[in-house]
Write a protein that holds these residues in place. Structure first.
Motif, PDB file in Angstrom:
ATOM      1  N   TRP C 133      83.524  18.199 -12.444  1.00 16.53           N
ATOM      2  CA  TRP C 133      84.180  19.439 -12.869  1.00 16.53           C
ATOM      3  C   TRP C 133      83.638  20.647 -12.115  1.00 16.53           C
ATOM      4  CZ3 TRP C 133      88.164  19.968 -16.340  1.00 16.53           C
ATOM      5  CH2 TRP C 133      88.496  18.832 -17.095  1.00 16.53           C
ATOM      6  N   VAL C 134      84.533  21.555 -11.761  1.00 16.37           N
ATOM      7  CA  VAL C 134      84.145  22.831 -11.146  1.00 16.37           C
ATOM      8  C   VAL C 134      83.685  23.779 -12.255  1.00 16.37           C
ATOM      9  CG1 VAL C 134      84.957  24.848  -9.867  1.00 16.37           C
ATOM     10  CG2 VAL C 134      85.798  22.561  -9.264  1.00 16.37           C
ATOM     11  N   VAL C 135      82.459  24.289 -12.172  1.00 11.06           N
ATOM     12  CA  VAL C 135      82.010  25.280 -13.150  1.00 11.06           C
ATOM     13  C   VAL C 135      81.771  26.663 -12.535  1.00 11.06           C
ATOM     14  CG1 VAL C 135      81.020  23.517 -14.678  1.00 11.06           C
ATOM     15  CG2 VAL C 135      79.541  24.684 -13.045  1.00 11.06           C
ATOM     16  N   LYS C 136      81.797  26.771 -11.207  1.00  9.58           N
ATOM     17  CA  LYS C 136      81.704  28.100 -10.584  1.00  9.58           C
ATOM     18  C   LYS C 136      82.827  28.213  -9.557  1.00  9.58           C
ATOM     19  CE  LYS C 136      78.520  31.684  -9.176  1.00  9.58           C
ATOM     20  NZ  LYS C 136      77.119  32.154  -9.170  1.00  9.58           N
ATOM     21  N   PRO C 137      84.057  28.450 -10.031  1.00  9.39           N
ATOM     22  CA  PRO C 137      85.206  28.386  -9.119  1.00  9.39           C
ATOM     23  C   PRO C 137      85.231  29.499  -8.079  1.00  9.39           C
ATOM     24  CG  PRO C 137      85.890  29.103 -11.315  1.00  9.39           C
ATOM     25  CD  PRO C 137      84.442  28.681 -11.419  1.00  9.39           C
ATOM     26  N   SER C 138      84.433  30.557  -8.271  1.00 18.24           N
ATOM     27  CA  SER C 138      84.407  31.622  -7.259  1.00 18.24           C
ATOM     28  C   SER C 138      83.575  31.242  -6.042  1.00 18.24           C
ATOM     29  CB  SER C 138      83.819  32.900  -7.876  1.00 18.24           C
ATOM     30  OG  SER C 138      82.468  32.680  -8.269  1.00 18.24           O
ATOM     31  N   HIS C 139      82.857  30.137  -6.106  1.00 19.75           N
ATOM     32  CA  HIS C 139      81.955  29.796  -5.003  1.00 19.75           C
ATOM     33  C   HIS C 139      82.738  29.151  -3.856  1.00 19.75           C
ATOM     34  CE1 HIS C 139      78.486  28.363  -2.822  1.00 19.75           C
ATOM     35  NE2 HIS C 139      77.740  29.093  -3.623  1.00 19.75           N
ATOM     36  N   PRO C 140      82.461  29.552  -2.606  1.00 16.73           N
ATOM     37  CA  PRO C 140      83.239  28.995  -1.484  1.00 16.73           C
ATOM     38  C   PRO C 140      83.108  27.483  -1.342  1.00 16.73           C
ATOM     39  CG  PRO C 140      81.607  30.619  -0.701  1.00 16.73           C
ATOM     40  CD  PRO C 140      81.559  30.641  -2.196  1.00 16.73           C
ATOM     41  N   ALA C 143      86.125  25.907  -2.838  1.00 16.17           N
ATOM     42  CA  ALA C 143      87.450  26.329  -2.349  1.00 16.17           C
ATOM     43  C   ALA C 143      88.356  25.125  -2.104  1.00 16.17           C
ATOM     44  CB  ALA C 143      87.293  27.145  -1.063  1.00 16.17           C
ATOM     45  N   PRO C 147      90.663  21.747 -10.875  1.00 17.82           N
ATOM     46  CA  PRO C 147      89.688  21.803 -11.976  1.00 17.82           C
ATOM     47  C   PRO C 147      88.614  20.719 -11.879  1.00 17.82           C
ATOM     48  CG  PRO C 147      91.936  21.973 -12.807  1.00 17.82           C
ATOM     49  CD  PRO C 147      92.048  21.655 -11.345  1.00 17.82           C
ATOM     50  N   ASP C 168      73.003  28.560  -7.720  1.00 16.53           N
ATOM     51  CA  ASP C 168      74.402  28.430  -8.121  1.00 16.53           C
ATOM     52  C   ASP C 168      74.656  27.000  -8.561  1.00 16.53           C
ATOM     53  OD1 ASP C 168      75.658  31.060  -7.339  1.00 16.53           O
ATOM     54  OD2 ASP C 168      74.843  30.471  -5.403  1.00 16.53           O
ATOM     55  N   LEU C 169      75.167  26.854  -9.773  1.00 12.69           N
ATOM     56  CA  LEU C 169      75.597  25.542 -10.275  1.00 12.69           C
ATOM     57  C   LEU C 169      77.111  25.500 -10.114  1.00 12.69           C
ATOM     58  CD1 LEU C 169      75.021  22.866 -11.767  1.00 12.69           C
ATOM     59  CD2 LEU C 169      75.371  24.115 -13.911  1.00 12.69           C
ATOM     60  N   VAL C 172      79.627  20.070 -12.340  1.00 12.01           N
ATOM     61  CA  VAL C 172      78.967  19.278 -13.378  1.00 12.01           C
ATOM     62  C   VAL C 172      79.832  18.040 -13.607  1.00 12.01           C
ATOM     63  CG1 VAL C 172      78.321  19.146 -15.821  1.00 12.01           C
ATOM     64  CG2 VAL C 172      77.868  21.238 -14.541  1.00 12.01           C
TER      65      VAL C 172
END
Lengths: 251, 251, 251, 251
Positions: C133-140, C143, C147, C168-169, C172
């Motif tokens: 799962w993506v938990v920090k979607p703003s991280h490049p 990209a 979900p 940065d996590l 997960v």
């Protein structure tokens, strides 16, 4: 170390318990009374409760001034919480009051205010299994908890959870239906400390689970530890130089 | 890597320049034009400006929808920024728009909204020396900057600065008068990225300093890099299980 | 923005592929060749490979000096990696080289060295399902990823994972057998950037999964972005004062 | 809350005090005795000391097994600390022992080991003024400290300081000569907690300053709070599934 007791206010919306028989069976006096009973059993805590339908939601200026840690449970009536009370809680958190936000409090006005984000998440009510894993075992909020807490029936809360990165990520949950969730998150804001803990749906006896109660107790102590600081509440302050400045030439 | 240009809107309150001769001498067309000129010189950026006194402060729904990164400078007229425009900017940040907040924008409505804190700080206007030290040299916002940037005359901004812990602390400033300040701070909020950079008092030619302009340019690229994500804007979403749930017995 | 290509060295232990027929079927030329093929398809990357049994593990002083980002896969022969090569890699990371550690590289000498912890975890090889799962979607690094990424068969890696809190996590993971795992973690160390990504067991075709390859490609660009900094490699440096000191009286 | 006392070992290299008359005047019994005296005055702490020239540096397996928090001061003899003792300390930190590293301990073997970086910094010995500013006032390590601590004469330690981003940045220092420094930094590693605090050069009476002693006392309590966790020391553990796995088809 002989410090005064930590003064805790356990706040509950206290509506589901009045209108829903299933909830009343689990929490006949309201879930605030179950949480308060756990905290009252601790010698270092001094506990009162407050609910939405009290005068000023039970959160008058005086009541908040005498609160070191506020715990918050709300769900069906978030919109009825008055904005000036939210302003007041925010100001107290920034002055050093701890704030423990439980379960559906993730979209309370006060939590959204402190976070600056929507705090939205995926959810599903299907009585499925949740397993709350410890990912930061050195944190005092996890003291006394084993590798995980197992909850046989829970509402699913899943990622993406729209929150700022926590200062400390302490618990991450696994759900039977295939999702994960950052279920125990700690932040500092101003002089105050905030902890969000997601277990707690009203139709399951989550606040009768000893491990869940241990986490809440730990969190109250952790958040209350910040209330002693000697730094004054914030103000935008014009200030004299501490060192002699050199002569300037800005012509 | 052949990506579209990053669309930047350089926003300025644009009041000091109209009423204060000393400021106008430094920024005859407004400080937004100096910042925009720097950004327009970059092939990968597409730049427009907007100011407070334009229709909807120059930040209509359409204008924001076509903005990947918004830079913000305000000071004397924070209160004149309309709340519905602040709501709109917040929503766009959470959808992925970058936000670069400069200097006295620390107490703008939008920055306080995104942070959840007062953002108050100590300050003093004495034309003193500031030295902006790099403390996270691996961060792309510090690319091309040496150990520090020296600014001979600056307004002092000092700790304690009432902000959430940044995800990345990139610059810390030294002031001649004896204070320190976390002067370059980065956060993620929702799908968007936020950078606060404190240099920039209107009565000193800070935005003519090449290193300051490099930092702003780096920050625009860093914040713009988040605008491409495939994840949709947030919504509280009820969701079907991804795995088959076991039969339940909750009687 | 016309920057030189990012120079990537894809490192592989390259032993399982030689001794295990099942692995060779998935990766006939070694898994490094599958990863390298993906990266070679990117115009902004310049790619070479290196393996354990080459001279100095293919990581001579010259080779590392010309590497901006090193990717690392190892498992059965961690102990055969020579300590002086580990020292060399650590020094290059601190100078700005990116390091992407994959799957069982979590207990490689270089990863344990950079982390300062055991990096131990729970594990199980049962071909079960993993959902990343993506938990920090703003991280490049996220990209282009939705979900979550679903991997039908994976080795389970579960919490507690003994690592420092990531800067940065980003990901997960959920596992069919009931565990969660911080599967995508980013740190800065010195001038370098490190990313750990857990998918990748050798007996499943994980590195043929397009989303997994996208994450690795994103990570290489993210880590390579740090390699341009103008700050020199670290040294304990005695330094002259930048300001005039006051006369002292220490008698 | 009736917990056992926190068992502290105050470790000192104890060499400068034997060979340098100026240092002996300030610390006739060694600086460990001044720090230990402060800690012994606290009812909740149980204190012993250990020094480099004792058998196994005073840090036998038994001694460490009975230590909840270890404080560390070293400078001229870092290289004489035996590697197997460093291994032993690292293992105990990962098991939950707190570690408080003071001043020139920044390049001790144990601190570099825990950090994974050089921990190098700029420095200058010119008896200049340091002002230690609180930047995270909600943290218990800052309890009882005002906006800053002023030290009239200190060795300068300046940025860039090559450390991993701290989990909590609590203090940032200003130096008369023009530098800044992240002087109070906290990390979790394994089950243990680490705090670095830079004040403490041996030729100035820094450990006689009441605020400096308050910070060290706070730090010992903060680090000792982690030693109660119920999670066992780490091991790479193969583990049975907690959920029933679906039948697989991997042919």
């Amino acid at each position: 170390m002989e410090r005064d007791a930590i003064r805790v206010t356990v706040w509950n919306e206290f509506r589901h318990e009045k209108v829903d028989e299933a909830v009343r069976k689990i929490y006949p006096d309201g879930m605030h009374e179950v949480i308060a009973a756990q905290l009252r059993a601790q010698k270092d805590l001094q506990v009162r409760t407050a609910t939405l339908d009290e005068h000023e939601h039970g959160l008058t200026e005086n009541a908040l001034a005498e609160t070191d840690v506020l715990t918050w449970w709300g769900h069906m009536a978030h919109e009825e919480v008055r904005d000036e009370i939210v302003d007041r809680i925010q100001a107290r958190v920034l002055e050093g009051m701890g704030l423990i936000v439980l379960h559906s409090g993730h979209v309370s006005k006060i939590f959204q205010r402190m976070m600056g984000t929507t705090c939205y998440l995926r959810w599903r009510e299907a009585a499925e299994k949740e397993r709350v894993w410890v990912v930061k075992p050195s944190h005092p909020i996890a003291a006394g908890i084993g590798p995980y807490i197992e909850l046989p029936n829970q509402e699913m809360y899943g990622e993406h959870f729209d929150i700022p990165d926590p200062d400390d990520l302490i618990f991450v949950s696994w759900f039977e239906g295939g999702e994960v969730f950052r279920s125990g998150c700690a932040w500092a804001r101003g002089l105050g400390r905030i902890f969000y803990f997601s277990p707690g749906h009203e139709t399951y006896p989550i606040y009768h689970n000893p491990d869940v109660l241990t986490v809440i107790t730990n969190a109250v102590r952790w958040a209350g530890a910040a209330a002693n600081t000697a730094v004054l509440p914030f103000q935008a302050a014009e200030t004299e130089p501490l060192e002699k400045l050199s002569p300037k030439s800005l012509q």
